[in-house]
Design a protein around this motif. Structure first.
Motif, mmCIF file in Angstrom:
data_model
loop_
_atom_site.group_PDB
_atom_site.id
_atom_site.type_symbol
_atom_site.label_atom_id
_atom_site.label_comp_id
_atom_site.label_asym_id
_atom_site.label_seq_id
_atom_site.Cartn_x
_atom_site.Cartn_y
_atom_site.Cartn_z
ATOM 1 N N VAL A 194 76.967 69.023 30.236
ATOM 2 C CA VAL A 194 76.297 68.644 28.985
ATOM 3 C C VAL A 194 76.933 69.294 27.757
ATOM 4 O O VAL A 194 76.870 68.750 26.647
ATOM 5 C CB VAL A 194 74.794 68.996 29.051
ATOM 6 N N ASP A 195 77.548 70.470 27.902
ATOM 7 C CA ASP A 195 78.141 71.162 26.755
ATOM 8 C C ASP A 195 79.568 70.707 26.454
ATOM 9 O O ASP A 195 80.088 70.967 25.364
ATOM 10 C CB ASP A 195 78.155 72.670 26.992
ATOM 11 N N ALA A 196 80.194 70.043 27.411
ATOM 12 C CA ALA A 196 81.601 69.689 27.245
ATOM 13 C C ALA A 196 81.812 68.702 26.106
ATOM 14 O O ALA A 196 82.810 68.775 25.385
ATOM 15 C CB ALA A 196 82.153 69.111 28.551
ATOM 16 N N GLY A 197 80.882 67.776 25.937
ATOM 17 C CA GLY A 197 81.007 66.798 24.867
ATOM 18 C C GLY A 197 80.992 67.435 23.492
ATOM 19 O O GLY A 197 81.745 67.030 22.593
ATOM 20 N N ALA A 198 80.153 68.449 23.320
ATOM 21 C CA ALA A 198 80.077 69.135 22.030
ATOM 22 C C ALA A 198 81.375 69.887 21.746
ATOM 23 O O ALA A 198 81.867 69.889 20.609
ATOM 24 C CB ALA A 198 78.891 70.096 22.024
ATOM 25 N N ARG A 199 81.938 70.517 22.763
ATOM 26 C CA ARG A 199 83.208 71.230 22.566
ATOM 27 C C ARG A 199 84.334 70.250 22.237
ATOM 28 O O ARG A 199 85.186 70.533 21.380
ATOM 29 C CB ARG A 199 83.557 72.036 23.817
ATOM 30 N N LEU A 200 84.318 69.105 22.899
ATOM 31 C CA LEU A 200 85.325 68.093 22.605
ATOM 32 C C LEU A 200 85.183 67.593 21.175
ATOM 33 O O LEU A 200 86.184 67.406 20.462
ATOM 34 C CB LEU A 200 85.198 66.924 23.588
ATOM 35 N N ALA A 201 83.957 67.384 20.728
ATOM 36 C CA ALA A 201 83.720 66.889 19.376
ATOM 37 C C ALA A 201 84.258 67.866 18.331
ATOM 38 O O ALA A 201 84.838 67.455 17.312
ATOM 39 C CB ALA A 201 82.224 66.652 19.158
ATOM 40 N N ILE A 202 84.103 69.166 18.574
ATOM 41 C CA ILE A 202 84.624 70.173 17.645
ATOM 42 C C ILE A 202 86.146 70.120 17.608
ATOM 43 O O ILE A 202 86.765 70.159 16.535
ATOM 44 C CB ILE A 202 84.135 71.573 18.050
ATOM 45 N N SER A 212 98.134 63.632 17.893
ATOM 46 C CA SER A 212 98.243 62.177 17.867
ATOM 47 C C SER A 212 97.647 61.512 19.097
ATOM 48 O O SER A 212 97.804 60.302 19.280
ATOM 49 C CB SER A 212 99.722 61.776 17.740
ATOM 50 N N MET A 213 96.972 62.281 19.922
ATOM 51 C CA MET A 213 96.381 61.717 21.155
ATOM 52 C C MET A 213 95.062 61.016 20.813
ATOM 53 O O MET A 213 93.971 61.483 21.146
ATOM 54 C CB MET A 213 96.191 62.819 22.195
ATOM 55 N N ASP A 214 95.177 59.880 20.155
ATOM 56 C CA ASP A 214 94.009 59.166 19.658
ATOM 57 C C ASP A 214 93.068 58.709 20.763
ATOM 58 O O ASP A 214 91.877 58.509 20.528
ATOM 59 C CB ASP A 214 94.451 57.952 18.832
ATOM 60 N N TRP A 215 93.609 58.535 21.956
ATOM 61 C CA TRP A 215 92.756 58.078 23.053
ATOM 62 C C TRP A 215 91.658 59.083 23.392
ATOM 63 O O TRP A 215 90.619 58.695 23.931
ATOM 64 C CB TRP A 215 93.604 57.773 24.290
ATOM 65 N N LEU A 216 91.856 60.341 23.056
ATOM 66 C CA LEU A 216 90.801 61.327 23.301
ATOM 67 C C LEU A 216 89.568 61.022 22.453
ATOM 68 O O LEU A 216 88.431 61.129 22.919
ATOM 69 C CB LEU A 216 91.316 62.730 23.006
ATOM 70 N N ALA A 217 89.794 60.639 21.206
ATOM 71 C CA ALA A 217 88.679 60.280 20.325
ATOM 72 C C ALA A 217 88.074 58.943 20.736
ATOM 73 O O ALA A 217 86.845 58.767 20.725
ATOM 74 C CB ALA A 217 89.151 60.218 18.876
ATOM 75 N N GLU A 218 88.929 58.000 21.109
ATOM 76 C CA GLU A 218 88.453 56.663 21.455
ATOM 77 C C GLU A 218 87.592 56.661 22.714
ATOM 78 O O GLU A 218 86.725 55.801 22.869
ATOM 79 C CB GLU A 218 89.652 55.734 21.642
ATOM 80 N N THR A 219 87.837 57.608 23.610
ATOM 81 C CA THR A 219 87.094 57.651 24.876
ATOM 82 C C THR A 219 86.148 58.851 24.955
ATOM 83 O O THR A 219 85.717 59.227 26.046
ATOM 84 C CB THR A 219 88.069 57.698 26.068
ATOM 85 N N ALA A 220 85.827 59.452 23.814
ATOM 86 C CA ALA A 220 85.038 60.691 23.809
ATOM 87 C C ALA A 220 83.694 60.526 24.506
ATOM 88 O O ALA A 220 83.250 61.416 25.245
ATOM 89 C CB ALA A 220 84.839 61.180 22.379
ATOM 90 N N ALA A 221 83.006 59.411 24.288
ATOM 91 C CA ALA A 221 81.675 59.224 24.884
ATOM 92 C C ALA A 221 81.756 59.189 26.397
ATOM 93 O O ALA A 221 80.917 59.785 27.104
ATOM 94 C CB ALA A 221 81.046 57.938 24.354
ATOM 95 N N ARG A 222 82.760 58.505 26.938
ATOM 96 C CA ARG A 222 82.903 58.447 28.397
ATOM 97 C C ARG A 222 83.348 59.784 28.971
ATOM 98 O O ARG A 222 82.956 60.151 30.089
ATOM 99 C CB ARG A 222 83.896 57.347 28.777
ATOM 100 N N ARG A 223 84.167 60.504 28.221
ATOM 101 C CA ARG A 223 84.598 61.813 28.704
ATOM 102 C C ARG A 223 83.429 62.798 28.755
ATOM 103 O O ARG A 223 83.330 63.611 29.665
ATOM 104 C CB ARG A 223 85.703 62.373 27.800
ATOM 105 N N ALA A 224 82.564 62.725 27.766
ATOM 106 C CA ALA A 224 81.484 63.702 27.656
ATOM 107 C C ALA A 224 80.432 63.542 28.740
ATOM 108 O O ALA A 224 79.729 64.498 29.076
ATOM 109 C CB ALA A 224 80.828 63.578 26.283
ATOM 110 N N ASP A 225 80.317 62.352 29.314
ATOM 111 C CA ASP A 225 79.258 62.098 30.293
ATOM 112 C C ASP A 225 79.769 61.123 31.354
ATOM 113 O O ASP A 225 79.931 59.929 31.083
ATOM 114 C CB ASP A 225 78.035 61.506 29.596
ATOM 115 N N PRO A 226 80.055 61.604 32.568
ATOM 116 C CA PRO A 226 80.543 60.719 33.627
ATOM 117 C C PRO A 226 79.623 59.530 33.901
ATOM 118 O O PRO A 226 80.071 58.502 34.407
ATOM 119 C CB PRO A 226 80.617 61.652 34.845
#
Length: 379
Positions: free
Chosen positions: A31-39, A48-62
């Motif tokens: 549950v905390d990983a998404g917040a750290r990713l957002a920061i 330039s790894m834009d895919w990290l932002a584009e897939t943030a919601a799926r990364r934060a919660d399997p």
């Protein structure tokens, strides 16, 4: 087969396929990983790894990636190097390649084994499975920590008390309600060896990585010229960087015999920069067939080699860089200019710059010539 029996079978099967450890996490365990990713994304640390932002919601919660998943099995594969694997760092005319890239592409190797394990589990316990090896928006390291395999160290990589820092991570998502394991706690203590070892100061704080300064990002993911202020710190690292991993004290507890599980290519231990700089696209593809290096592409790779040549202080390599001044790739030409600005005497560089600037039509390459001239004027 009960969920407990299925988990036991999974661990035994994974060990049989060479995995060092298996742990099971609930899909809602990070549950905390998404917040750290957002920061990190907000701070621009993804570069330039834009895919990290584009897939943030799926990364934060399997559960967003696959709502039917009831458990996530995380598997760790130890690829720890043999003794003497870092000799290239003390040989400036040779290239230092990250340990993981000296083997056949781990995505291919591990995914085949995962499919066999998952298929065996389905045949015995039922359910549906999906397997991933760094090929989907899965936050493997937080999930591995939640599954008890280790903890994310101050260098942000997973650290295991039994297997050190040299770990490939893979996952099996399943609809089976496998019992979760207890999460691992942090054992870094006051140690900051990994932070201090970084040649380009890529850690703005413990447990935070700014990819824009990370040599692995710069030599693999970054598409353009490497920022001038970071080039000297790269040294002769031409693909990736292992410094923060190799200094981790927990590596002394890593399992023995781990190198036998993957066969490293001896020719990638410390390859001559003079040979690598001369690879054209066809030769590059042939030389790195089956290697993760191939995915980076010839132009980026030769750019890295030329940066290493510029850092070598070896005038004998100047003709190698000079040959790349006529390269079709502006990225390669610009790196060659920088290398020569460090290897040629001022008079020779200034004479070459006058001729080159008259015919160079790429703005970034021209800027490299001008920067080199300014560098010599300062000296």
């Amino acid at each position: 087969m009960t969920p407990e029996a299925a988990a036991d079978w999974l661990r035994a099967a994974a060990a049989g396929h060479g995995f060092a450890a298996v742990g099971i996490a609930r899909p809602d365990a990070i549950v905390d990983a998404g917040a750290r990713l957002a920061i990190a994304l907000s701070d621009g640390h993804h570069g330039s790894m834009d895919w990290l932002a584009e897939t943030a919601a799926r990364r934060a919660d399997p559960r967003v990636l696959w709502p039917e998943a009831q458990a996530v099995a995380m598997l760790a594969f130890n690829y720890g190097p043999r003794e003497g694997a870092f000799a290239a760092l003390s040989q400036p005319d040779r290239g230092a390649i990250s340990v993981y890239a000296r083997h056949r592409d781990y995505h291919d190797v591990l995914k085949g084994r995962l499919k066999l394990i998952a298929g065996g589990l389905v045949s015995r316990a039922g359910g549906d499975m999906k397997v991933f090896v760094d090929t989907a928006p899965v936050m493997e390291k937080p999930l591995a920590a939640a599954a008890g395999l280790g903890w994310q160290g101050k260098h942000t990589n997973l650290v295991s008390r039994r297997a050190g820092s040299w770990l490939f991570l893979a996952s099996i998502f399943t609809t089976l309600p496998l019992p979760p394991d207890e999460a691992e706690i942090d054992h870094c203590g006051s140690c900051r060896a990994c932070l201090d070892a970084c040649p380009t100061n890529a850690f703005p704080a413990p447990y935070r990585l700014d990819a824009r300064r990370c040599i692995s990002y710069l030599t693999i993911e970054h598409a353009g010229p490497i920022p001038r202020d970071l080039r000297a710190g790269i040294g002769n690292r031409i693909y990736g960087c292992d410094d923060c991993l190799m200094v981790c004290p927990w590596n002394k507890f890593a399992e023995q015999g781990r190198e036998a599980k993957l066969s490293a290519r001896a020719d990638l231990d410390a390859p001559p920069l003079s040979v690598l700089a001369g690879l054209d696209d066809a030769a590059f593809r042939a030389h790195f067939a089956g290697s993760p290096i191939k995915r980076t592409g010839r132009d980026r790779f030769v750019r890295n080699v030329l940066v290493a040549i510029g850092n070598s202080a070896d005038a004998a390599l100047a003709p190698v860089a000079e040959a790349r001044l006529a390269d079709a790739s502006p990225l390669v030409r610009g790196a060659a200019v920088w290398a020569l600005s460090r290897l040629w005497p001022a008079e020779r560089f200034e004479g070459a710059a006058a001729t080159a600037l008259a015919g160079e039509d790429d703005a970034e390459v021209a800027a490299e010539w001008r920067a080199g001239l300014g560098q010599h004027e300062e000296v």
